[in-house]
Scaffold this motif. Structure first.
Motif, PDB file in Angstrom:
ATOM      1  N   MET A  41      40.773  23.106  45.138  1.00 25.55           N
ATOM      2  CA  MET A  41      41.919  22.647  44.350  1.00 25.55           C
ATOM      3  C   MET A  41      41.481  21.450  43.509  1.00 25.55           C
ATOM      4  O   MET A  41      41.482  20.306  43.967  1.00 25.55           O
ATOM      5  N   VAL A  42      41.062  21.719  42.286  1.00 21.64           N
ATOM      6  CA  VAL A  42      40.503  20.708  41.395  1.00 21.64           C
ATOM      7  C   VAL A  42      41.319  20.665  40.113  1.00 21.64           C
ATOM      8  O   VAL A  42      41.621  21.703  39.521  1.00 21.64           O
ATOM      9  N   GLU A  43      41.676  19.463  39.682  1.00 20.24           N
ATOM     10  CA  GLU A  43      42.388  19.302  38.416  1.00 20.24           C
ATOM     11  C   GLU A  43      41.398  19.269  37.263  1.00 20.24           C
ATOM     12  O   GLU A  43      40.365  18.601  37.335  1.00 20.24           O
ATOM     13  N   HIS A  44      41.748  19.980  36.200  1.00 22.15           N
ATOM     14  CA  HIS A  44      40.917  20.004  35.004  1.00 22.15           C
ATOM     15  C   HIS A  44      41.663  19.366  33.843  1.00 22.15           C
ATOM     16  O   HIS A  44      42.900  19.352  33.814  1.00 22.15           O
ATOM     17  N   THR A  45      40.910  18.852  32.878  1.00 23.10           N
ATOM     18  CA  THR A  45      41.508  18.245  31.699  1.00 23.10           C
ATOM     19  C   THR A  45      42.114  19.328  30.820  1.00 23.10           C
ATOM     20  O   THR A  45      41.746  20.510  30.923  1.00 23.10           O
ATOM     21  N   ASP A  72      40.965  23.289  30.375  1.00 19.48           N
ATOM     22  CA  ASP A  72      41.885  24.400  30.616  1.00 19.48           C
ATOM     23  C   ASP A  72      42.040  25.297  29.393  1.00 19.48           C
ATOM     24  O   ASP A  72      42.417  26.466  29.520  1.00 19.48           O
ATOM     25  N   SER A 128      31.716  23.401  41.429  1.00 19.58           N
ATOM     26  CA  SER A 128      32.905  22.714  40.941  1.00 19.58           C
ATOM     27  C   SER A 128      32.537  21.779  39.802  1.00 19.58           C
ATOM     28  O   SER A 128      31.667  20.919  39.949  1.00 19.58           O
ATOM     29  N   ARG A 129      33.184  21.980  38.661  1.00 22.32           N
ATOM     30  CA  ARG A 129      33.020  21.117  37.493  1.00 22.32           C
ATOM     31  C   ARG A 129      31.554  20.876  37.149  1.00 22.32           C
ATOM     32  O   ARG A 129      31.119  19.750  36.903  1.00 22.32           O
TER      33      ARG A 129
END
Length: 356
Positions: free
Chosen positions: A277-281, A285, A220-221
């Motif tokens: 469930m990870v938010e990306h900048t 994206d 992740s990230r």
């Protein structure tokens, strides 16, 4: 409650995610708000195991379909692989066997977590067994080769569960788990047990256990984490945790194993992939993740990779020790130059005085 118990309850400890009968991932609606606030930062970073996160198209779960045949839905077999009702045997406890199993579907998740239920066992005692299992997330699939039954110079990620020390001079204690990221330019050196291309690793006593053994891989990230549950305590133990890893989407998950003069049974019981469930900048994206080159911003290898004959992955940032040594050498050089200059200047002054 001990910190380790919290760790188990709120995340990595859920080794059998999605299994019916397990309690939910978090507190119920009657939990005090303060309790939720205190634990929110922990729970938000952990796969909760709800069924909506399990990606069945990338998972191998019992009951298997196609028992007794050479294939099954969503997965392809190769080599000595045999499907039974209880496990997928990549190799039997026989010499010179190679087998693998590969998912049909490429994975387009940016953040994921794979849980693997496996077993390595055989009749060999002490170091008279081998060679181990490899777990893959790679561009190419069903490509046999010398690296635990799969191809060398691969593109992607490999996690090696190595049971036999080929390097007699090694200080490692086997069985040993290691991680390698490759862009096709690196070759896995079996004679050195992958020493020069290893990102990180740990000793893990997973062979011939009389209980279930599990491994979890999280990406992740840019952070890659590998954990094990080998003690039958329902607790994950940290093995590998590194940052700076870049992996593309659109690669395939698989597992392979190989035997040589020594052998073992190498079994896969399940492989469960969960979406994180990870938010990306917006900038992240906007990237075409399918075109990312597998890479790592540093290489942590034994002995600081001093004797690495490949010279790869040397373009990463300097470590603190290297910066310190460079500054120290520069300072010593300035001091030496200043002393030499002062001596030369003094001698010239003395020589000039003789002419007056």
């Amino acid at each position: 409650m001990a910190a380790e118990s919290w760790f188990w309850r709120w995340g990595w400890g859920r080794r059998c995610l999605g299994r019916p009968g397990l309690s939910g991932p978090g507190p119920g609606p009657t939990t005090p708000l303060l309790f939720l606030v205190l634990l929110g930062s922990v729970a938000a970073d952990i796969t909760d195991g709800n069924s909506e996160h399990l990606k069945r198209e990338h998972s191998l779960i019992k009951p298997y379909q196609g028992v007794g045949s050479s294939s099954m839905p969503l997965w392809d077999f190769q080599g000595s692989t045999m499907l039974t009702s209880q496990y997928v045997r990549l190799t039997p406890d026989e010499r010179s066997k190679e087998g693998s199993i590969w998912n049909h579907q490429p994975c387009f998740l940016k953040d994921w977590e794979m849980h693997v239920h496996f077993r390595v066992h055989g009749l060999g005692k002490k170091n008279l067994h081998g060679d181990g299992i490899a777990l893959w997330y790679t561009r190419d699939r069903l490509a046999p080769g010398p690296v635990f039954g799969s191809k060398d110079n691969f593109h992607g990620l490999a996690i090696f569960l190595d049971t036999y020390p080929n390097d007699e001079t090694t200080e490692r204690v086997f069985p040993y788990i290691s991680v390698m990221v490759n862009n096709g330019s690196l070759s896995y050196d079996h004679s050195k047990d992958g020493r020069w291309t290893e990102l990180a690793g740990c000793t893990a006593d997973f062979r011939n256990r009389d209980h279930d053994t599990f491994l979890a891989v999280r990406y992740s990230r840019g952070r890659l984490t590998v954990m094990t549950d080998l003690e039958d305590k329902n607790e994950w133990k940290n093995c590998i945790d590194i940052t700076g890893v870049r992996l593309p989407t659109g690669y395939y998950f698989g597992a392979s194993a190989g035997t040589g003069d020594l052998s073992d049974n190498h079994d896969i019981i399940s492989m469960k992939l969960f979406q994180l469930m990870v938010e990306h900048t917006p900038d992240e994206d906007s990237i075409d993740w399918t075109k990312i080159e597998p890479s790592v911003s540093f290489l942590k290898s034994p002995k600081d990779n001093v004797d690495d004959p490949t010279g790869n992955f040397r373009s990463g940032p300097l470590t603190g020790w290297r910066v310190f040594l460079l500054l120290l050498c520069a300072l010593l050089g300035i001091i030496v130059c200043a002393v030499v200059g002062a001596v030369v200047f003094q001698k010239r002054q003395e020589r000039n005085k003789r002419f007056y």
